[in-house]
Design a protein around this motif. Structure first.
Motif, mmCIF file in Angstrom:
data_model
loop_
_atom_site.group_PDB
_atom_site.id
_atom_site.type_symbol
_atom_site.label_atom_id
_atom_site.label_comp_id
_atom_site.label_asym_id
_atom_site.label_seq_id
_atom_site.Cartn_x
_atom_site.Cartn_y
_atom_site.Cartn_z
ATOM 1 N N VAL A 103 0.833 -1.203 0.000
ATOM 2 C CA VAL A 103 0.000 0.000 0.000
ATOM 3 C C VAL A 103 0.869 1.256 0.000
ATOM 4 O O VAL A 103 0.583 2.229 -0.713
ATOM 5 N N GLY A 104 1.948 1.260 0.781
ATOM 6 C CA GLY A 104 2.857 2.401 0.765
ATOM 7 C C GLY A 104 3.505 2.598 -0.584
ATOM 8 O O GLY A 104 3.649 3.729 -1.071
ATOM 9 N N ARG A 105 3.885 1.505 -1.214
ATOM 10 C CA ARG A 105 4.482 1.576 -2.550
ATOM 11 C C ARG A 105 3.451 2.062 -3.574
ATOM 12 O O ARG A 105 3.776 2.845 -4.466
ATOM 13 N N TRP A 106 2.212 1.627 -3.430
ATOM 14 C CA TRP A 106 1.139 2.037 -4.349
ATOM 15 C C TRP A 106 0.922 3.547 -4.294
ATOM 16 O O TRP A 106 0.811 4.206 -5.328
ATOM 17 N N TRP A 107 0.871 4.125 -3.100
ATOM 18 C CA TRP A 107 0.646 5.560 -2.982
ATOM 19 C C TRP A 107 1.850 6.360 -3.483
ATOM 20 O O TRP A 107 1.688 7.409 -4.096
ATOM 21 N N ASN A 108 3.050 5.878 -3.233
ATOM 22 C CA ASN A 108 4.247 6.576 -3.714
ATOM 23 C C ASN A 108 4.319 6.566 -5.235
ATOM 24 O O ASN A 108 4.821 7.526 -5.838
ATOM 25 N N GLN A 109 3.825 5.536 -5.863
ATOM 26 C CA GLN A 109 3.796 5.516 -7.329
ATOM 27 C C GLN A 109 2.839 6.575 -7.866
ATOM 28 O O GLN A 109 3.118 7.218 -8.884
ATOM 29 N N TYR A 110 1.718 6.754 -7.175
ATOM 30 C CA TYR A 110 0.807 7.807 -7.622
ATOM 31 C C TYR A 110 1.446 9.189 -7.486
ATOM 32 O O TYR A 110 1.294 10.048 -8.360
#
Length: 496
Positions: free
Chosen positions: A91-98
């Motif tokens: 989830v942290g990686r997902w938000w950082n990609q956005y």
């Protein structure tokens, strides 16, 4: 493709607002999990039917032993710990990609402000810089996003859509033949070159403007590189494998371990025979759903319901860029005096009838409600005077208890002082010659006498306690005997 439900959870009242979301299908856990849940249900009831009807008595005994063994060891698998930590990373990686998705808005604002001119040449410079910036973003997205790649599969599609010109296409293809590395950065190099050319032609007035524009171009380049890095460096494969195996092995074991056995056998974990294991299915729903969430978020540039709407973003970026640098360039409303010109600022902005109940007063601090007396009490000072023989406490109104105690203590100390006075006098006379020698030794290079420890001790008019007085006298006796060179312990101790 992003499922938005923010408007439905804006206000929480009564029983809450999340229950409204439980009946949605698109983007829901039901849509994501139903094939796995059906497969697990079929396997579970197949084993249950075999145990109840097909197997013989001896075979049932063996089945029960295997079930108890599986139940004991599946509980040792730390599914919640492994799965929870993995989902948190995803989830942290997902938000950082956005957050790494580049937007050309800031660059367009600077281009419109810093590149002046209303002729066709200045307009061409501004539009070309923004087209190159959007082309670089689009080329990056075609490398990591399947939906964008399907929309723009070749260079010709970029030419047809207006992102690329024929001569620019030839340059890109020639660079592709020279290097196999991604060339998404090439349009940004062209954009930086055009910025420098605009300065030479006088459309940029100072060097600081060039630095600002190049910095914004570098920010887009950095964000594009971050997206490629996320696409290249995934969550470590071993971690993904451990999490997946932990979940699947746990539920394969629970197919046997959570079977309801004959209650007449007296097994402590099987007191009742439930035909439908409700809590086993709920456990599968939660844990397996957790894993499926991680699978959908590990790459948000796919075609899942909650993946990013990248194709919409491509259209939006190009349109907004052209509007800022062309349609709105140096065009703004006429400046007029606002309605609060004479009042400087509004004392209160209006509320509609629907929002009047939301009006509140400004917060002034939690101590504002405290009411304190503003006048100080007039108290006369308390005078304490003492001499060698007595201590008097003079006061105008009341004599506090603590001052009474201080008076008694100081009076007692004065008596001790007189009691030991003769000892001090004898001591001073006895060691007067030795002290004279010490004073002669404590002379610095400038001829100034330094105060010895003995003189300093003698200068103390009133020791704090009688015990301290005796300690000082012993110290003096020890110093005197040391100076006289005596090594006898009896000479170094002075009797009080």
């Amino acid at each position: 493709m992003t499922i938005t439900y923010t408007d439905q959870v804006a206000t929480c009242r009564g029983l809450g607002c999340f229950w409204k979301l439980l009946f949605r299908w698109k983007g829901s856990i039901y849509k994501l999990l139903w094939p796995n849940l059906i497969l697990f249900t079929i396997c579970y009831f197949s084993l249950s039917f075999t145990y109840r009807i097909v197997l013989t008595k001896s075979q049932r005994d063996l089945f029960e032993k295997i079930s108890l063994h599986c139940q004991m060891y599946t509980n040792l698998i730390p599914v919640s710990f492994v799965l929870g930590f993995y989902v948190a990373v995803v989830v942290g990686r997902w938000w950082n990609q956005y957050l790494s998705i580049p937007y050309p808005d800031s660059l367009a604002l600077y281009v419109s402000t810093l590149i002046i001119g209303q002729n066709d040449r200045s307009r061409l410079i501004r539009r070309t810089i923004m087209r190159y910036a959007n082309l670089s973003i689009l080329m990056t997205l075609t490398m990591i996003c399947p939906t964008v790649k399907k929309r723009f599969p070749t260079m010709n599609h970029l030419v047809e859509s207006g992102f690329l010109m024929e001569d620019e296409k030839a340059l890109l293809e020639s660079m592709n033949s020279k290097t196999s590395h991604p060339n998404y950065w090439m349009p940004l190099v062209w954009a930086a070159t055009i910025v420098s050319q605009a300065k030479n032609e006088g459309y940029i007035t100072n060097e600081h403007s060039i630095i600002t524009l190049v910095d914004e171009i570098n920010k887009i380049k950095s964000n594009c590189g971050s997206l490629l890095s996320y696409d290249w460096i995934s969550v470590p494969l071993v971690y993904t494998q451990v999490t997946t195996l932990a979940v699947y092995v746990y539920f394969i074991g629970s197919l046997m371990g959570n079977q309801y056995l004959d209650p007449r056998k007296g097994y402590p974990t099987h007191p009742i025979d439930l035909v439908v294991p409700i809590f086993t299915f709920l456990q599968f729903f939660f844990y397996m759903g957790w894993l499926m969430v991680a699978e959908t978020l590990v790459n948000p540039f796919g075609e899942d319901d909650d993946d990013f709407d990248v194709n919409w973003l491509v259209d939006r970026n190009l349109q907004v860029s052209y509007v800022i640098v062309d349609e709105m360039h140096q065009e703004y409303p006429k400046m007029i005096k606002d309605q609060y010109w004479n009042e400087i600022f509004p004392s209160e902005l209006p509320y509609t009838e629907e929002t009047k109940h939301l009006q509140t007063t400004p917060f002034l601090g939690s101590a504002q409600a405290i009411v304190a007396r503003t006048n100080y009490n007039e108290k006369k000072p308390i005078v304490i005077s003492y001499d060698k023989t007595m201590i008097n406490v003079q006061e105008t109104e009341h004599k506090p208890k603590i001052l009474t105690e201080v008076s008694n203590t100081m009076t007692k100390m004065a008596k001790e002082y007189h009691k030991n006075a003769y000892i001090r006098d004898d001591y001073y006379n006895h060691f007067s010659d030795i002290e004279e020698i010490n004073r002669e030794k404590h002379v610095n290079d400038f001829g100034e006498s330094l105060v010895s420890l003995t003189d300093y001790s003698r200068s103390q008019q009133l020791p704090s306690t009688s015990t301290q007085t005796q300690y000082i006298l012993r110290s003096k006796a020890y110093s005197a005997s040391s100076c006289s060179g005596s090594s006898d312990d009896s000479d170094r101790e002075y009797k009080i």
